[in-house]
Write a protein that holds these residues in place. Structure first.
Motif, PDB file in Angstrom:
ATOM      1  N   THR A 149       6.828   3.781  -1.329  1.00  0.00           N
ATOM      2  CA  THR A 149       5.928   3.589  -0.191  1.00  0.00           C
ATOM      3  C   THR A 149       6.663   3.105   1.053  1.00  0.00           C
ATOM      4  OG1 THR A 149       5.470   1.333  -0.956  1.00  0.00           O
ATOM      5  CG2 THR A 149       3.971   3.078  -1.685  1.00  0.00           C
ATOM      6  N   ALA A 150       7.955   2.814   0.913  1.00  0.00           N
ATOM      7  CA  ALA A 150       8.761   2.333   2.032  1.00  0.00           C
ATOM      8  C   ALA A 150      10.230   2.543   1.690  1.00  0.00           C
ATOM      9  CB  ALA A 150       8.481   0.849   2.292  1.00  0.00           C
ATOM     10  N   ASP A 266       2.318   6.345  -9.522  1.00  0.00           N
ATOM     11  CA  ASP A 266       1.857   5.835  -8.228  1.00  0.00           C
ATOM     12  C   ASP A 266       0.741   4.853  -8.524  1.00  0.00           C
ATOM     13  OD1 ASP A 266       1.328   5.369  -5.602  1.00  0.00           O
ATOM     14  OD2 ASP A 266       0.658   7.408  -5.114  1.00  0.00           O
TER      15      ASP A 266
END
Length: 470
Positions: A149-150, A266
């Motif tokens: 996510t980053a 996820d």
């Protein structure tokens, strides 16, 4: 049948002073109402599995067992590592023990999990395991890749190859990158965070270990050949296991095997590797402060503030981590929390106890809180659980005065056994054989005042102990 293997080791350095060497982060309650270990077990509820096996350090055994008991969770044994030798040997011990305990013809599928991860979306977690199961049943080694996510620089990465149904072949494992490299990984869409979670048959892991690290397998086989069973604990041979190489499962097996696939996950995953990560997953107020405990903030933003015992107030501060415990306070910038381990290293180098234990110390019979220290005196508040008993022991350098605050104590004092109840006390002279037991139905609360020339915890000669500590 899936056999969960929960690795509950750790040194407690990254979340100091909340975590310590003898109380690492998997035993902390950082979100919700259960510890991370308990949450790890609880999220297995939607998966058909046998009772999980835990692997932990010898010194953590009673905490792990007690947290399982308090959570109402069954387990299939707690394998004790006499010394830490990383994940490859730990999983080998679990695989070997699983083979011993399996029914004829059964080859358990090991779901290897870390006890100190947070997963917010349990449905997605379960779905990923269900997708991975056919690959494990087919003899492949599955690793779970977290959808990033980053551009995180604190995690290792897995580069995916060709898609195979619900998984991908593994192109390569890569170490923690710098920021520009992590940004390139994100842009490519071909990289996952390395979660450290795995699914494979016990036999297949041992086969690959024999191929790539036969020395590790040989040591583990000999160390667990004749394990000693102590209540729910499985002890391996310390002398043999200490000779084992210290290697991770990634380096030893997963990076070398040609039979590895990665299944995406996820699921709101975090390994809670720092206070900044803990801030990320915490509930925040309107000023983006994550607060736990008795805290007042004025013109303060984006802080993580934890007050365990006292009122903590802030005025005009931003992006700080402030941790207050009974015996230590940490103030750090959120961008520098990876350096907390440097504080722990300094504490170790100077021989300070704050790196190892909290003021509150948990024991199999209950706990004690070190209220006050002097040169020749030490005051503790002791809590003994109903039906539990401390070891029969004596001390060479100290005498003790016990004052019962609530409950009833059965006290062996020399050749006499007496009952001591609320507002009563007894004195244990230096060198006297003694023991303390709670025969009642409520916790026993008492104050212990030690006096003498040496007050260390190692001034104990045990004669009998129901927890195997003689």
């Amino acid at each position: 049948m899936i056999l969960p293997v929960i690795m509950a080791g750790g040194t407690g350095s990254r979340l100091w002073p909340l975590s310590r060497e003898l109380y690492p982060k998997q035993f902390l309650t950082v979100t919700g109402n259960e510890s991370m270990l308990q949450q790890t077990v609880a999220r297995l509820s939607k998966i058909e599995h046998s009772a999980p096996v835990l692997i932990c350090n010898e010194e953590h055994r009673f905490i792990a067992a007690e947290q399982m008991r308090l959570g109402g969770y069954e387990h299939g044994g707690i394998i004790l590592e006499p010394v830490g030798r990383n994940t490859a040997p730990a999983i080998a011990l679990a695989a070997l023990q699983a083979g011993k305990n399996a029914s004829d013809g059964e080859d358990p599928i090991l779901l290897v999990l870390a006890a100190d991860h947070i997963i917010e979306n349990e449905k997605a977690f379960t779905a990923s395991i269900e997708k991975a199961l056919p690959f494990a049943e087919n003899g492949q080694l599955v690793t779970f890749g977290i959808v990033p996510t980053a551009p995180e620089t604190g995690y290792g990465y897995i580069k995916s190859g060709n898609k195979v149904n619900d998984a991908f072949s593994v192109s390569e494992f890569v170490e923690k990158p710098d920021l520009s490299t992590a940004e390139a990984y994100m842009e490519s869409g071909n990289y996952f965070w390395n979660s450290g979670m795995f699914l494979f048959k016990a036999s297949r892991y041992l086969e690959e270990l024999a191929k790539f690290a036969p020395d590790i397998l040989d040591v583990c086989k000999r160390a667990i050949a004749t394990p000693s069973q102590d209540f729910e604990f499985v002890r391996v041979d310390k002398g043999i296991f200490a000779t084992c190489p210290d290697n991770s499962v990634d380096y030893t097996v997963m990076e070398k095997s040609q039979d590895v696939v990665v299944v995406p996950m996820d699921a709101g995953w975090s390994d809670v590797g720092s206070f900044s990560a803990l801030w990320e997953i915490s509930v925040k107020d309107e000023n983006q402060n994550a607060i736990k405990g008795d805290v007042i903030t004025v013109n303060s933003n984006n802080n993580y503030i934890y007050a365990q015992n006292k009122l903590v107030s802030t005025v005009g501060v931003d992006n700080l981590v402030i941790i207050e415990t009974k015996d230590a306070i940490l103030v750090a910038h959120k961008d520098k929390v990876q350096d907390v381990k440097s504080v722990v290293e300094q504490l170790k180098s100077t021989g300070r106890s704050e790196c190892k234990v909290h003021r509150e110390v948990y024991r199999p019979w209950g706990m004690y809180d070190s209220i006050d220290h002097g040169k020749r005196d030490h005051v503790k508040r002791i809590t003994v659980k109903p039906g539990e008993k401390l070891s029969i022991q004596k001390h060479h350098h100290r005498s003790e005065h016990w004052i019962v605050v609530s409950g009833t104590a059965s006290v062996l004092n020399g050749d006499k056994t007496i009952l001591v109840t609320e507002n009563e006390s007894t004195y244990i002279p230096l060198g006297t054989i003694h023991a303390l037991e709670n025969p009642g139905k409520i916790p026993l609360e008492m104050i212990e005042i030690q006096t003498g020339s040496y007050l260390g915890e190692d001034d104990i000669v045990r004669f009998e102990d129901r927890y195997g500590r003689v």
